[in-house]
Design an enzyme around this catalytic site. Structure first.
Site, PDB file in Angstrom:
ATOM      1  N   ASP A 157       0.898  -1.025   0.028  1.00  0.00           N
ATOM      2  CA  ASP A 157      -0.044  -0.152  -0.028  1.00  0.00           C
ATOM      3  C   ASP A 157       0.728   1.284   0.065  1.00  0.00           C
ATOM      4  O   ASP A 157       2.147   1.222   0.060  1.00  0.00           O
ATOM      5  CB  ASP A 157      -0.987  -0.024   1.248  1.00  0.00           C
ATOM      6  N   HIS A 158       0.356   2.267   0.107  1.00  0.00           N
ATOM      7  CA  HIS A 158       0.924   3.745  -0.082  1.00  0.00           C
ATOM      8  C   HIS A 158       2.453   3.613   0.227  1.00  0.00           C
ATOM      9  O   HIS A 158       2.886   3.654   1.521  1.00  0.00           O
ATOM     10  CB  HIS A 158       0.449   4.854   0.938  1.00  0.00           C
TER      11      HIS A 158
ATOM     12  N   ASP B   2       2.567   5.967  -4.619  1.00  0.00           N
ATOM     13  CA  ASP B   2       1.753   7.262  -4.255  1.00  0.00           C
ATOM     14  C   ASP B   2       2.498   8.649  -4.457  1.00  0.00           C
ATOM     15  O   ASP B   2       3.139   9.003  -3.681  1.00  0.00           O
ATOM     16  CB  ASP B   2       1.029   7.230  -2.602  1.00  0.00           C
TER      17      ASP B   2
ATOM     18  N   GLU C 147      -2.085   7.025  -7.932  1.00  0.00           N
ATOM     19  CA  GLU C 147      -3.267   7.741  -7.320  1.00  0.00           C
ATOM     20  C   GLU C 147      -3.331   9.229  -8.015  1.00  0.00           C
ATOM     21  O   GLU C 147      -2.245   9.721  -8.232  1.00  0.00           O
ATOM     22  CB  GLU C 147      -3.178   7.947  -5.823  1.00  0.00           C
TER      23      GLU C 147
ATOM     24  N   HIS D 223      -8.764   8.945   4.608  1.00  0.00           N
ATOM     25  CA  HIS D 223      -8.157   7.831   5.415  1.00  0.00           C
ATOM     26  C   HIS D 223      -8.411   8.275   6.820  1.00  0.00           C
ATOM     27  O   HIS D 223      -8.712   9.255   7.639  1.00  0.00           O
ATOM     28  CB  HIS D 223      -6.633   7.817   5.440  1.00  0.00           C
TER      29      HIS D 223
ATOM     30  N   HIS E  27      -9.716   4.222  -1.466  1.00  0.00           N
ATOM     31  CA  HIS E  27      -9.052   4.222  -0.169  1.00  0.00           C
ATOM     32  C   HIS E  27     -10.068   4.857   1.024  1.00  0.00           C
ATOM     33  O   HIS E  27     -11.026   5.399   0.813  1.00  0.00           O
ATOM     34  CB  HIS E  27      -7.874   5.190  -0.238  1.00  0.00           C
ATOM     35  N   GLY E  28      -9.719   4.723   2.287  1.00  0.00           N
ATOM     36  CA  GLY E  28     -10.551   5.057   3.378  1.00  0.00           C
ATOM     37  C   GLY E  28     -11.883   4.510   3.462  1.00  0.00           C
ATOM     38  O   GLY E  28     -12.982   5.122   3.611  1.00  0.00           O
ATOM     39  N   GLY E  29     -11.777   3.352   3.289  1.00  0.00           N
ATOM     40  CA  GLY E  29     -12.830   2.221   3.533  1.00  0.00           C
ATOM     41  C   GLY E  29     -13.540   2.206   4.960  1.00  0.00           C
ATOM     42  O   GLY E  29     -14.644   1.485   5.222  1.00  0.00           O
TER      43      GLY E  29
ATOM     44  N   THR F 127      -8.436   1.260   9.618  1.00  0.00           N
ATOM     45  CA  THR F 127      -8.939   1.672  10.902  1.00  0.00           C
ATOM     46  C   THR F 127     -10.080   1.098  11.295  1.00  0.00           C
ATOM     47  O   THR F 127      -9.796   0.573  12.490  1.00  0.00           O
ATOM     48  CB  THR F 127      -9.351   3.325  10.598  1.00  0.00           C
TER      49      THR F 127
HETATM   50  P1  13P Z   1      -9.001   3.529   6.556  1.00  0.00           P
HETATM   51  O1  13P Z   1      -7.858   3.483   7.626  1.00  0.00           O
HETATM   52  O2  13P Z   1      -9.622   4.797   6.546  1.00  0.00           O
HETATM   53  O3  13P Z   1      -9.768   2.504   6.400  1.00  0.00           O
HETATM   54  O4  13P Z   1      -8.312   3.500   5.005  1.00  0.00           O
HETATM   55  C1  13P Z   1      -7.332   2.632   4.586  1.00  0.00           C
HETATM   56  C2  13P Z   1      -6.742   2.583   3.511  1.00  0.00           C
HETATM   57  O5  13P Z   1      -7.162   3.324   2.474  1.00  0.00           O
HETATM   58  C3  13P Z   1      -5.436   2.306   3.119  1.00  0.00           C
HETATM   59  O6  13P Z   1      -4.852   2.654   2.081  1.00  0.00           O
END
Ligand code: 13P
Length: 279
Positions: free
Chosen positions: A82-83, A104, A135, A180, A208-210, A233
């Site tokens: 990831d990132h 990223d 991204e 996120h 992202h940010g699910g 998260t």
């Molecule tokens: P969250 O921590 O908001 O779920 O986001 C996870 C994410 O997008 C990791 O790349």
């Protein structure tokens, strides 16, 4: 089961219009929780780590463990990075054996720098058979080393095709109103924007940010063309609640409570994404 790549897993998801969860892990327990959840509902899954998580688990021992668990899984599992921002970390990731990586460049001040740097990583990764997620726009909410969170910049549908063509990206992370971390206000997702991006490019789209999104948000974004949803998260908060609920437990039992809570939180997401039964 043989190791899968993110490309293989998302190809099926895109064709059949369901979402696949991506989950970050820093140890054996998190990895085991994710894979157990996927096996419990017969779902494919993508797991991995990120540059910001490297202090918690270095590639050298984390990735062999993840790859081993992925190979032993009864469902398709892909291991993805990831990132990641730094060239040298991406090169180390290629050696470590990730099937795909995310470069990223969305925080770079000039869009042209994002295009240039993304294209460079894609060229090298493709030469090694590794797919790359890039991204466009910026999802925001990730803090840098000084703790400063980055701003949200929505993805412009009109830029998406040129970005994918110029970089050669295999997967596109889009910014349509998610962030996120924990949301301070209810997120409002721009589904028409997502549909316009989906209409402009063929590559699988990533949300992202699910964490903290509603069931409707998942339904609408997957129907609007999202194939991969990143979650972190919500899973670690579930583990935190489990730990707080067992103040009497010793360290070994706490690990078990946390793992069980993460498995349940993951299972809930996989069912919402429509990937259950798709393995
Ligand atoms: P969250 O921590 O908001 O779920 O986001 C996870 C994410 O997008 C990791 O790349």
């Amino acid at each position: 089961m043989a190791l899968y790549t993110m490309k293989e897993i998302l190809k099926d998801a895109q064709a059949k219009h369901y979402g696949v969860g991506y989950f970050n892990a820093v140890n054996m327990e998190m990895t085991r929780a994710y894979i157990a959840a996927a096996e419990a509902c017969q779902s494919p899954i993508i797991i991995g780590t990120a540059e910001a998580l490297l202090p918690y688990g270095a590639f050298e021992w984390l990735i062999p463990m993840m790859l081993e668990q992925a190979r032993r899984a009864k469902v398709p599992v892909a291991v993805h990075l990831d990132h990641t921002y730094r060239f040298e970390v991406l090169m180390q990731a290629l050696r470590a054996g990730f099937g795909s990586v995310m470069y990223d460049g969305s925080r770079l001040p000039d869009h042209r720098d994002n295009v240039r740097a993304s294209a460079e990583i894609v060229k090298i990764a493709h030469a090694m058979g590794v797919g790359v997620e890039c991204e466009l726009g910026s999802v925001g909410g990730l803090s840098d080393e000084s703790g400063k969170a980055d701003a949200v910049i929505y993805t412009e549908p009109k830029d998406a095709l040129a970005f994918v063509e110029q970089t050669g990206a295999d997967f596109l992370a889009v910014s349509i109103g998610t962030q996120h971390g924990v949301y301070r206000a209810t997120p409002k997702l721009d589904i028409p924007r997502l549909r316009a991006i989906r209409g402009a490019v063929d590559v699988p789209l990533v949300l992202h940010g699910g964490s903290g999104l509603s069931d409707d948000d998942f339904h609408n974004t997957i129907a609007g063309g999202i194939s991969k949803i990143n979650v972190y998260t919500d899973v670690i908060l579930a583990a935190k609640r489990a730990v707080l609920n067992h103040p009497e437990a010793d360290y070994v039992d706490l690990n078990r409570f946390a793992e069980d809570a993460m498995r349940k939180a993951t299972l809930k997401k996989l069912r919402l994404f429509g990937s259950a039964g798709m393995a």
